[in-house]
Design a protein around this motif. Structure first.
Motif, PDB file in Angstrom:
ATOM      1  N   SER A 529       0.829  -1.201   0.000  1.00 40.13           N
ATOM      2  CA  SER A 529       0.000   0.000   0.000  1.00 40.13           C
ATOM      3  C   SER A 529       0.863   1.250   0.000  1.00 40.13           C
ATOM      4  O   SER A 529       2.025   1.228   0.417  1.00 40.13           O
ATOM      5  CB  SER A 529      -0.915   0.000   1.228  1.00 40.13           C
ATOM      6  OG  SER A 529      -1.812  -1.092   1.171  1.00 40.13           O
ATOM      7  N   GLY A 530       0.262   2.349  -0.449  1.00 49.73           N
ATOM      8  CA  GLY A 530       0.997   3.601  -0.371  1.00 49.73           C
ATOM      9  C   GLY A 530       1.248   3.999   1.065  1.00 49.73           C
ATOM     10  O   GLY A 530       2.381   4.254   1.463  1.00 49.73           O
ATOM     11  N   VAL A 531       0.189   4.017   1.877  1.00 51.55           N
ATOM     12  CA  VAL A 531       0.276   4.319   3.307  1.00 51.55           C
ATOM     13  C   VAL A 531      -0.535   3.277   4.058  1.00 51.55           C
ATOM     14  O   VAL A 531      -1.709   3.036   3.729  1.00 51.55           O
ATOM     15  CB  VAL A 531      -0.265   5.727   3.636  1.00 51.55           C
ATOM     16  CG1 VAL A 531      -0.126   6.017   5.132  1.00 51.55           C
ATOM     17  CG2 VAL A 531       0.438   6.798   2.813  1.00 51.55           C
ATOM     18  N   ARG A 532       0.087   2.662   5.041  1.00 52.35           N
ATOM     19  CA  ARG A 532      -0.619   1.732   5.920  1.00 52.35           C
ATOM     20  C   ARG A 532      -0.621   2.320   7.315  1.00 52.35           C
ATOM     21  O   ARG A 532       0.418   2.764   7.812  1.00 52.35           O
ATOM     22  CB  ARG A 532       0.065   0.371   5.925  1.00 52.35           C
ATOM     23  CG  ARG A 532      -0.635  -0.657   6.797  1.00 52.35           C
ATOM     24  CD  ARG A 532       0.133  -1.957   6.803  1.00 52.35           C
ATOM     25  NE  ARG A 532      -0.525  -2.987   7.598  1.00 52.35           N
ATOM     26  CZ  ARG A 532       0.017  -4.165   7.881  1.00 52.35           C
ATOM     27  NH1 ARG A 532       1.213  -4.483   7.420  1.00 52.35           N
ATOM     28  NH2 ARG A 532      -0.646  -5.037   8.608  1.00 52.35           N
ATOM     29  N   ILE A 533      -1.787   2.320   7.970  1.00 51.57           N
ATOM     30  CA  ILE A 533      -1.915   2.942   9.282  1.00 51.57           C
ATOM     31  C   ILE A 533      -2.324   1.894  10.308  1.00 51.57           C
ATOM     32  O   ILE A 533      -3.329   1.201  10.136  1.00 51.57           O
ATOM     33  CB  ILE A 533      -2.946   4.090   9.262  1.00 51.57           C
ATOM     34  CG1 ILE A 533      -2.512   5.164   8.253  1.00 51.57           C
ATOM     35  CG2 ILE A 533      -3.105   4.695  10.656  1.00 51.57           C
ATOM     36  CD1 ILE A 533      -3.524   6.282   8.082  1.00 51.57           C
ATOM     37  N   ASN A 534      -1.531   1.844  11.378  1.00 56.13           N
ATOM     38  CA  ASN A 534      -1.818   0.960  12.502  1.00 56.13           C
ATOM     39  C   ASN A 534      -1.615   1.783  13.772  1.00 56.13           C
ATOM     40  O   ASN A 534      -0.744   1.516  14.582  1.00 56.13           O
ATOM     41  CB  ASN A 534      -0.875  -0.246  12.468  1.00 56.13           C
ATOM     42  CG  ASN A 534      -1.140  -1.238  13.570  1.00 56.13           C
ATOM     43  OD1 ASN A 534      -2.265  -1.344  14.047  1.00 56.13           O
ATOM     44  ND2 ASN A 534      -0.108  -1.941  14.008  1.00 56.13           N
ATOM     45  N   TYR A 562      -5.615   0.112   8.596  1.00 52.29           N
ATOM     46  CA  TYR A 562      -5.679  -1.257   9.067  1.00 52.29           C
ATOM     47  C   TYR A 562      -6.286  -1.329  10.465  1.00 52.29           C
ATOM     48  O   TYR A 562      -7.236  -2.059  10.708  1.00 52.29           O
ATOM     49  CB  TYR A 562      -4.276  -1.857   9.045  1.00 52.29           C
ATOM     50  CG  TYR A 562      -4.238  -3.343   9.259  1.00 52.29           C
ATOM     51  CD1 TYR A 562      -4.572  -4.223   8.233  1.00 52.29           C
ATOM     52  CD2 TYR A 562      -3.865  -3.870  10.486  1.00 52.29           C
ATOM     53  CE1 TYR A 562      -4.552  -5.595   8.421  1.00 52.29           C
ATOM     54  CE2 TYR A 562      -3.844  -5.240  10.690  1.00 52.29           C
ATOM     55  CZ  TYR A 562      -4.188  -6.100   9.661  1.00 52.29           C
ATOM     56  OH  TYR A 562      -4.160  -7.449   9.857  1.00 52.29           O
ATOM     57  N   THR A 563      -5.703  -0.591  11.388  1.00 49.39           N
ATOM     58  CA  THR A 563      -6.286  -0.444  12.722  1.00 49.39           C
ATOM     59  C   THR A 563      -6.099   1.000  13.167  1.00 49.39           C
ATOM     60  O   THR A 563      -5.320   1.744  12.597  1.00 49.39           O
ATOM     61  CB  THR A 563      -5.618  -1.360  13.770  1.00 49.39           C
ATOM     62  OG1 THR A 563      -4.243  -0.981  13.925  1.00 49.39           O
ATOM     63  CG2 THR A 563      -5.694  -2.815  13.365  1.00 49.39           C
ATOM     64  N   GLY A 564      -6.799   1.362  14.220  1.00 49.94           N
ATOM     65  CA  GLY A 564      -6.617   2.679  14.796  1.00 49.94           C
ATOM     66  C   GLY A 564      -7.873   3.507  14.747  1.00 49.94           C
ATOM     67  O   GLY A 564      -8.868   3.165  14.103  1.00 49.94           O
ATOM     68  N   SER A 565      -7.797   4.634  15.427  1.00 46.01           N
ATOM     69  CA  SER A 565      -8.958   5.522  15.508  1.00 46.01           C
ATOM     70  C   SER A 565      -8.507   6.973  15.424  1.00 46.01           C
ATOM     71  O   SER A 565      -7.338   7.310  15.655  1.00 46.01           O
ATOM     72  CB  SER A 565      -9.714   5.297  16.826  1.00 46.01           C
ATOM     73  OG  SER A 565      -8.868   5.561  17.924  1.00 46.01           O
ATOM     74  N   ARG A 592      -8.813   1.662   2.110  1.00 46.50           N
ATOM     75  CA  ARG A 592      -9.465   0.542   2.777  1.00 46.50           C
ATOM     76  C   ARG A 592      -9.469   0.802   4.274  1.00 46.50           C
ATOM     77  O   ARG A 592      -8.448   1.180   4.850  1.00 46.50           O
ATOM     78  CB  ARG A 592      -8.759  -0.778   2.509  1.00 46.50           C
ATOM     79  CG  ARG A 592      -9.468  -1.945   3.215  1.00 46.50           C
ATOM     80  CD  ARG A 592      -8.783  -3.263   3.022  1.00 46.50           C
ATOM     81  NE  ARG A 592      -7.582  -3.420   3.834  1.00 46.50           N
ATOM     82  CZ  ARG A 592      -7.041  -4.601   4.141  1.00 46.50           C
ATOM     83  NH1 ARG A 592      -7.594  -5.715   3.707  1.00 46.50           N
ATOM     84  NH2 ARG A 592      -5.950  -4.665   4.855  1.00 46.50           N
ATOM     85  N   VAL A 593     -10.621   0.541   4.933  1.00 45.33           N
ATOM     86  CA  VAL A 593     -10.738   0.617   6.383  1.00 45.33           C
ATOM     87  C   VAL A 593     -11.045  -0.789   6.877  1.00 45.33           C
ATOM     88  O   VAL A 593     -12.066  -1.378   6.506  1.00 45.33           O
ATOM     89  CB  VAL A 593     -11.855   1.593   6.807  1.00 45.33           C
ATOM     90  CG1 VAL A 593     -11.876   1.734   8.319  1.00 45.33           C
ATOM     91  CG2 VAL A 593     -11.662   2.945   6.132  1.00 45.33           C
ATOM     92  N   LEU A 594     -10.149  -1.336   7.715  1.00 48.10           N
ATOM     93  CA  LEU A 594     -10.315  -2.733   8.111  1.00 48.10           C
ATOM     94  C   LEU A 594     -10.770  -2.845   9.567  1.00 48.10           C
ATOM     95  O   LEU A 594     -11.946  -3.008   9.852  1.00 48.10           O
ATOM     96  CB  LEU A 594      -9.024  -3.507   7.869  1.00 48.10           C
ATOM     97  CG  LEU A 594      -9.104  -5.022   8.077  1.00 48.10           C
ATOM     98  CD1 LEU A 594     -10.180  -5.650   7.208  1.00 48.10           C
ATOM     99  CD2 LEU A 594      -7.753  -5.662   7.815  1.00 48.10           C
ATOM    100  N   TYR A 595      -9.841  -2.737  10.519  1.00 49.36           N
ATOM    101  CA  TYR A 595     -10.205  -2.872  11.933  1.00 49.36           C
ATOM    102  C   TYR A 595     -10.286  -1.507  12.613  1.00 49.36           C
ATOM    103  O   TYR A 595     -10.129  -1.404  13.818  1.00 49.36           O
ATOM    104  CB  TYR A 595      -9.157  -3.710  12.658  1.00 49.36           C
ATOM    105  CG  TYR A 595      -9.021  -5.120  12.148  1.00 49.36           C
ATOM    106  CD1 TYR A 595      -9.918  -6.112  12.549  1.00 49.36           C
ATOM    107  CD2 TYR A 595      -8.001  -5.466  11.276  1.00 49.36           C
ATOM    108  CE1 TYR A 595      -9.790  -7.414  12.091  1.00 49.36           C
ATOM    109  CE2 TYR A 595      -7.865  -6.764  10.807  1.00 49.36           C
ATOM    110  CZ  TYR A 595      -8.765  -7.736  11.222  1.00 49.36           C
ATOM    111  OH  TYR A 595      -8.634  -9.018  10.769  1.00 49.36           O
ATOM    112  N   ALA A 596     -10.496  -0.464  11.868  1.00 51.67           N
ATOM    113  CA  ALA A 596     -10.359   0.897  12.376  1.00 51.67           C
ATOM    114  C   ALA A 596     -11.724   1.530  12.623  1.00 51.67           C
ATOM    115  O   ALA A 596     -12.693   1.245  11.920  1.00 51.67           O
ATOM    116  CB  ALA A 596      -9.562   1.734  11.384  1.00 51.67           C
ATOM    117  N   THR A 597     -11.787   2.417  13.614  1.00 52.38           N
ATOM    118  CA  THR A 597     -13.038   3.094  13.960  1.00 52.38           C
ATOM    119  C   THR A 597     -12.782   4.580  14.160  1.00 52.38           C
ATOM    120  O   THR A 597     -11.669   5.014  14.445  1.00 52.38           O
ATOM    121  CB  THR A 597     -13.643   2.515  15.245  1.00 52.38           C
ATOM    122  OG1 THR A 597     -12.721   2.717  16.335  1.00 52.38           O
ATOM    123  CG2 THR A 597     -13.928   1.033  15.111  1.00 52.38           C
TER     124      THR A 597
END
Length: 779
Positions: A529-534, A562-565, A592-597
């Motif tokens: 991915s260009g940017v992945r956020i956890n 991926y995750t995070g808020s 894409r929003v996976l486990y994130a809120t």
């Protein structure tokens, strides 16, 4: 003792010629000639030193010992300290020859100090010790000159053309138990720029040279190698240790550089304002063979020291060492323009590599690392634990041209605070071709700015030279990657996994080209991915002009939440260039929003540039149902021409509405509005709509125009027309006919989204956004 009294001889000649000359000085210069190898007695070296000491003024000591070959003076007791200026010229011995280019010196006078405390003790000024072999000092010492070959406590002396710690051919070890040369005086010269000045200083059990004085110069020597400069003899501790200030090792004049290899460490500088330039530290004399120093090439423990310089002639080759340059507890150290880990050409590394190119510890501040080539390390190219440092214009993981991969395991590791990596106006680094990551920002590092670098491309930013894994792995919070000012953005492209992995909180990513060439319009994707956020509260893009990123051509998603808020994705071009024209689609969804809120994609502020999410291989935005992903707001974006849905919850295609929104899933499967009609009369577009969702709840409705519907009959959102806050009744219903602020053209289509509002505010707090509605033709 043969003596030549220069003044008397000249006076006699003048009388013969009838010339009147001034009266001779009270003490004329005398040349004393050593005629035997005895420890004591007439015509011995001891006798010559005694007589020179007792004759004030400059004298000379020459040698003319019969017998041929090397003449060994085996000392039984310490020679007297030299207390009056004298030039001791060992190469006056018959058969001795000074070094020339390509040929080592052949010395014939050997001082064997194995039974005494030292070889020579120079306590005066303006003297020369040249052409001697001084070796094996190992006796009982009671003074400061402790098992050293040559001790210098005076000033303005020259120590040249000697073999210190080696045999008379300069090939075999006969080390002194202490230092080869110890200098406590000031403004002395060890060596020189001509081949005949070269000392060979090796095999000593402490340092090759120990400098406690100031303003001394060490040039043109072989320190730790044999006389050929190609084989190791070593000094056990450092090649050169510097405890004084303002000393110079090497220099910019041809021949001034030293070879400092095979030692415990190359150069140890614990004083201040010392300079190390134009040396070969860890290589042979050619600069093309790896000899190494066991620990560090250069070890800095003082302030304001400089290693290398901004001019090419100041560059050191520092290769084959465990660590190239180590900086400990130091301030304002400059490491500039060096070849670290490569050979002299800067185009190839050595097979053995090293552990770290440059290491700066946590107690060091304001270090400047610039213009270096740092390559071939088995660990980090740069390990930056210090604070307030600057790292600019380096090639990290490439050759000197930034065109060929010569990777370190990791290009740069940052665990200190408030450092500047790169900068505007062509001050950025090329950080490419590394085995794993380009940059790793480790835990607890904060306040670091990473600007203007090429991470994963060749110099110029147009061709791939990727790092094997992440371009940048951000494992700590409070750092800035890029910026909104001209030249602050990085090019992060062609890396083997994600361009940026935000594995932490509170970071900003602004103004970068991610998966795109430096021209901003052509693809150069990262494999992931260009940017992945956890993590939480990160921001990708920003509200200032120039803060948005271009994120395109990546092998997975443009942005993977991926995750995070409480992360915000704002003002970016995702799948296209900054103009929104070029096709630079990411292989997966734009976001894409996976486990994130509770994240926000876009902005409700009409003054903030929206995200443009276009041309991506799947959806514009995908919100997955994994882990109960919810409360992600997707507001006021330009979402167009993506291969899937503009906005897909679950994802499984269009999700049908249900009565009063009782279902659960991604973004709680928020119902979308139903558009019943759209008409434009004059400059006014009126959209008639209805919404069934949670009872007695507030929603932000957004209206968009799009040129065509997608295959599902639903639309994407090319042009933002307006927004409206509405509240449902007890049955969960709301409806209306809304004149929009922006006009939709007849023949376009209108679509809508609904976003649940948890707090009306101010400030407005948004929850989950629906998919786009079915589209309706504007009439």
């Amino acid at each position: 003792m043969r003596r030549t009294i220069t003044a008397i001889a000249l006076a006699a000649l003048a009388l013969t010629l009838g010339v009147v000359v001034p009266a001779a000085p009270a003490f004329a210069a005398v040349t004393y000639t050593v005629l035997n190898t005895g420890d004591t007695g007439q015509d011995s070296l001891r006798d010559a030193i005694d007589q020179a000491n007792n004759n004030p003024g400059p004298d000379e000591i020459h040698f003319d010992i019969s017998g041929g070959g090397a003449q060994v003076i085996n000392l039984v007791t310490d020679l007297p300290p030299i207390t009056d200026p004298v030039k001791i010229k060992g190469y006056t011995q018959p058969g001795a020859a000074q070094a020339v280019v390509g040929t080592p010196a052949s010395l014939r006078i050997v001082i064997n100090a194995s039974n005494v405390a030292y070889g020579l003790d120079l306590q005066t000024n303006d003297s020369v010790i040249a052409g001697l072999v001084v070796r094996s000092a190992a006796g009982v010492a009671t003074g400061g000159c402790y098992n050293d070959g040559i001790c210098v406590t005076g000033n303005n002396n020259v120590i040249s053309s000697n073999y210190v710690g080696v045999g008379y051919l300069g090939l075999e070890p006969f080390g002194n138990d202490g230092d080869g040369i110890q200098i406590e005086g000031n403004e002395n010269i060890v060596g020189g720029t001509d081949p005949e000045d070269r000392n060979v200083i090796a095999a000593n059990n402490h340092d090759g040279i120990d400098i406690d004085g100031a303003m001394n110069v060490v040039q043109g020597n072989l320190i730790g190698t044999d006389a050929t400069g190609t084989a190791c003899l070593g000094n056990v501790e450092a090649g050169i240790s510097i405890y004084g200030n303002g000393n110079q090792v090497g220099g910019t004049v041809t021949g001034a550089g030293n070879v400092i290899s095979c030692n415990g460490s190359g150069v140890l500088a614990e004083g201040d304002n010392n300079t190390v330039e134009s040396n070969r530290i860890g290589t042979d004399a050619t600069g093309f063979a790896d000899l190494g120093n066991v620990v560090a090439g250069v070890w800095i423990r003082g302030d304001d020291n400089r290693v290398g310089g901004t001019a090419d002639v100041q560059s050191n080759v520092i290769s084959g060492n465990s660590t190239g340059v180590t900086v400990l507890g130091s301030a304002t150290t400059l490491v500039q323009g060096n070849l670290i880990g490569t050979d002299k050409s800067g185009m190839a590394t050595f097979a053995a590599g090293g552990d770290t190119g440059i290491a700066v510890d946590q107690d060091s501040t304001d270090s400047v690392i610039s213009g270096n080539v740092i390559a071939g390390m088995n660990g980090d190219g740069i390990d930056l634990e210090g604070s307030a440092g600057t790292v600019q214009s380096n090639k990290i993981g490439t050759d000197k041209n930034g065109a060929v991969a010569l990777g370190n395991d990791v290009g740069m590791r940052i665990s200190g605070d408030d450092n500047l990596i790169g900068g505007a106006a062509d001050l950025g680094n090329v950080i490419s071709g590394n085995v794993f990551d380009g940059i790793v920002v480790d835990s607890l590092a904060a306040g670091n700015d990473i600007h203007g670098n090429l991470i994963g491309s060749k110099a110029g930013g147009l061709n791939p030279l990727g790092n094997g894994r992440y371009g940048l792995w951000m494992r700590s919070g409070g750092n800035a990657l890029g910026g909104h000012a001209d030249g602050e953005g990085n090019v992060i492209a062609a890396n083997g996994s994600d361009g940026i992995y935000l594995d932490s909180d509170d970071n900003t990513v602004e103004g970068n080209l991610i998966g795109v060439k430096a021209n901003g319009t052509a693809p150069l994707g990262n494999a992931g991915s260009g940017v992945r956020i956890n993590g939480d509260t990160n921001r990708v893009g920003g509200v200032d002009p120039g803060a948005g990123n271009v994120i395109g051509d990546n092998g997975a998603y443009g942005v993977d939440l991926y995750t995070g808020s409480d992360n915000q994705i704002v003002a970016n071009a995702i799948g296209t260039d900054a103009s929104g024209v070029e096709t630079l689609g990411n292989a997966g969804s734009g976001v894409r929003v996976l486990y994130a809120t509770t994240n926000v994609i876009g902005s409700t502020d009409l003054n903030v540039t929206p995200n443009t999410i276009a041309f991506n291989g799947r959806d514009g935005v995908t919100v997955n149902s994994a882990g109960g992903t919810s409360a992600n707001a997707i507001v006021r974006n330009v979402i167009v021409d993506n291969n899937g849905l503009g906005l897909d919850l679950n994802p499984n295609g269009v999700t049908a509405n249900d009565a009063m929104d009782a279902d659960s899933g991604a973004n709680d499967l928020q119902n979308y509005p139903v558009v019943s009609s759209a008409s434009t009369v004059g400059a006014t577009t009126t959209v008639t709509w209805s919404l069934n969702s949670l009872a007695s709840s507030t929603f932000r409705l957004e209206f968009f125009a799009v040129n065509a519907c997608d295959g599902s009959g639903h639309g994407q959102g090319r042009t933002f027309l307006d927004q409206q806050l509405v509240t449902t009744d007890a049955a969960g219903n709301a409806n209306g006919a809304t004149p929009t602020a922006v006009t939709a053209g007849v023949g376009q289509h209108v679509v809508m989204t609904a976003t649940h509002v948890s707090v009306v505010g101010p400030p407005l707090v948004l929850d989950g956004t629906s998919e786009f509605s079915a589209c309706v033709l504007v009439i």
